[in-house]
Design an enzyme around this catalytic site. Structure first.
Site, PDB file in Angstrom:
ATOM      1  N   ASP A  12       0.728  -0.745   0.178  1.00  0.00           N
ATOM      2  CA  ASP A  12       0.219   0.396   0.138  1.00  0.00           C
ATOM      3  C   ASP A  12       0.962   1.097  -0.163  1.00  0.00           C
ATOM      4  O   ASP A  12       2.129   1.421  -0.429  1.00  0.00           O
ATOM      5  CB  ASP A  12      -1.129  -0.013   1.023  1.00  0.00           C
ATOM      6  CG  ASP A  12      -0.206   0.701   2.482  1.00  0.00           C
ATOM      7  OD1 ASP A  12       1.012   0.707   2.826  1.00  0.00           O
ATOM      8  OD2 ASP A  12      -0.889   0.595   3.140  1.00  0.00           O
ATOM      9  N   CYS A  69       3.313  -4.084   4.149  1.00  0.00           N
ATOM     10  CA  CYS A  69       2.038  -1.863   4.569  1.00  0.00           C
ATOM     11  C   CYS A  69       2.915  -2.020   5.323  1.00  0.00           C
ATOM     12  O   CYS A  69       4.438  -2.019   5.857  1.00  0.00           O
ATOM     13  CB  CYS A  69       1.193  -2.415   5.254  1.00  0.00           C
ATOM     14  SG  CYS A  69       0.282  -3.646   6.382  1.00  0.00           S
ATOM     15  N   THR A  71       2.557  -1.629   8.918  1.00  0.00           N
ATOM     16  CA  THR A  71       2.600  -2.339  10.223  1.00  0.00           C
ATOM     17  C   THR A  71       3.597  -3.874   9.558  1.00  0.00           C
ATOM     18  O   THR A  71       4.034  -4.285  10.358  1.00  0.00           O
ATOM     19  CB  THR A  71       2.279  -2.606  10.911  1.00  0.00           C
ATOM     20  OG1 THR A  71       0.584  -2.558  10.237  1.00  0.00           O
ATOM     21  CG2 THR A  71       1.377  -1.092  11.796  1.00  0.00           C
ATOM     22  N   HIS A 102      10.935 -23.337   9.106  1.00  0.00           N
ATOM     23  CA  HIS A 102       9.058 -24.254   9.674  1.00  0.00           C
ATOM     24  C   HIS A 102       7.956 -24.398   9.298  1.00  0.00           C
ATOM     25  O   HIS A 102       7.270 -25.508   9.285  1.00  0.00           O
ATOM     26  CB  HIS A 102       9.193 -24.519  11.618  1.00  0.00           C
ATOM     27  CG  HIS A 102      10.679 -24.513  12.320  1.00  0.00           C
ATOM     28  ND1 HIS A 102      10.104 -24.669  13.468  1.00  0.00           N
ATOM     29  CD2 HIS A 102      11.521 -25.308  12.230  1.00  0.00           C
ATOM     30  CE1 HIS A 102      11.003 -24.856  14.585  1.00  0.00           C
ATOM     31  NE2 HIS A 102      11.770 -25.660  12.721  1.00  0.00           N
ATOM     32  N   HIS A 137       7.168 -30.898   9.544  1.00  0.00           N
ATOM     33  CA  HIS A 137       6.912 -29.475   9.695  1.00  0.00           C
ATOM     34  C   HIS A 137       5.560 -29.758   8.630  1.00  0.00           C
ATOM     35  O   HIS A 137       5.288 -29.612   8.415  1.00  0.00           O
ATOM     36  CB  HIS A 137       8.207 -28.572   9.658  1.00  0.00           C
ATOM     37  CG  HIS A 137       8.748 -28.910  10.374  1.00  0.00           C
ATOM     38  ND1 HIS A 137       7.819 -28.269  11.862  1.00  0.00           N
ATOM     39  CD2 HIS A 137      10.174 -28.917  10.550  1.00  0.00           C
ATOM     40  CE1 HIS A 137       8.512 -27.896  12.536  1.00  0.00           C
ATOM     41  NE2 HIS A 137      10.443 -28.378  12.249  1.00  0.00           N
TER      42      HIS A 137
HETATM   43  C1  RB5 Z   1      -1.880   2.515   6.582  1.00  0.00           C
HETATM   44  O1  RB5 Z   1      -2.255   4.526   7.134  1.00  0.00           O
HETATM   45  C2  RB5 Z   1      -1.754   1.441   7.610  1.00  0.00           C
HETATM   46  O2  RB5 Z   1      -2.905   1.771   8.293  1.00  0.00           O
HETATM   47  C3  RB5 Z   1      -1.750   0.297   6.403  1.00  0.00           C
HETATM   48  O3  RB5 Z   1      -0.585   0.622   6.138  1.00  0.00           O
HETATM   49  C4  RB5 Z   1      -1.361  -1.049   7.290  1.00  0.00           C
HETATM   50  O4  RB5 Z   1      -0.050  -0.874   8.370  1.00  0.00           O
HETATM   51  C5  RB5 Z   1      -1.605  -1.669   7.754  1.00  0.00           C
HETATM   52  O5  RB5 Z   1      -2.288  -2.327   8.497  1.00  0.00           O
END
Ligand code: RB5
Length: 149
Positions: A12, A69, A71, A102, A137
């Site tokens: 994203d 993304c 996080t 694993h 596994h």
């Molecule tokens: C975008 O602001 C953020 O919410 C997205 O990149 C992500 O971290 C969602 O889990």
């Protein structure tokens, strides 16, 4: 080991910068990338791009995928809804090695706002180079979809 198909890669807006870095890394590594977007920093919904990559890996069109993304959490959530996908959020090197050994993780997920570029490159290198241990596994990963029914 070189994957038999291009590596599907998606992100994203919060993962866009790191996606471009990792695409260059794949190129240096002589691996083909199948860029599934997004292609800029305009705000988008991570579920759209996560689903694009996960669908390709689930269908076997691409054997491996990378998702980024902010996080890595949202991308993990959407990707792991697809049967046959084993998406692993790895913001550290140990997880990158162990998710291959694993869990035979077929999608690597990274947080573009969590890891720096150098660490991300090392994580990707480890994920590409570490083989699946197999053995006990094999059955465990086969049970992932089974037990979720
Ligand atoms: C975008 O602001 C953020 O919410 C997205 O990149 C992500 O971290 C969602 O889990």
């Amino acid at each position: 080991m070189k994957p038999s198909t291009p590596i599907a890669i998606g992100c994203d807006h919060a993962g866009f910068e790191l996606k471009e870095v990792l695409k260059s890394f794949l190129e240096e590594y002589a691996l083909d990338a199948d860029d599934c977007g997004t292609n800029g920093e305009a705000s988008v919904d991570y579920t759209e791009f996560g689903a694009r990559v996960a669908r390709k890996v689930a269908s076997g069109q691409n054997s491996r995928g990378i998702l980024i993304c902010g996080t890595g959490l949202g991308m993990s959530m959407i990707a792991n809804r697809f049967s046959g996908v084993r998406a692993a959020l790895c913001n550290d090197l140990f997880s990158a090695i162990m998710c291959r050994r694993h869990n035979d993780a077929n999608i690597l997920v990274l947080g573009g706002r969590v890891v720096g570029k150098d660490l991300a490159r090392e994580i990707l290198r480890a994920w590409l180079e570490t083989p699946f241990d197999g053995g006990r596994h094999e059955e465990r990963i086969a049970n992932i979809d089974e037990r979720a029914k």
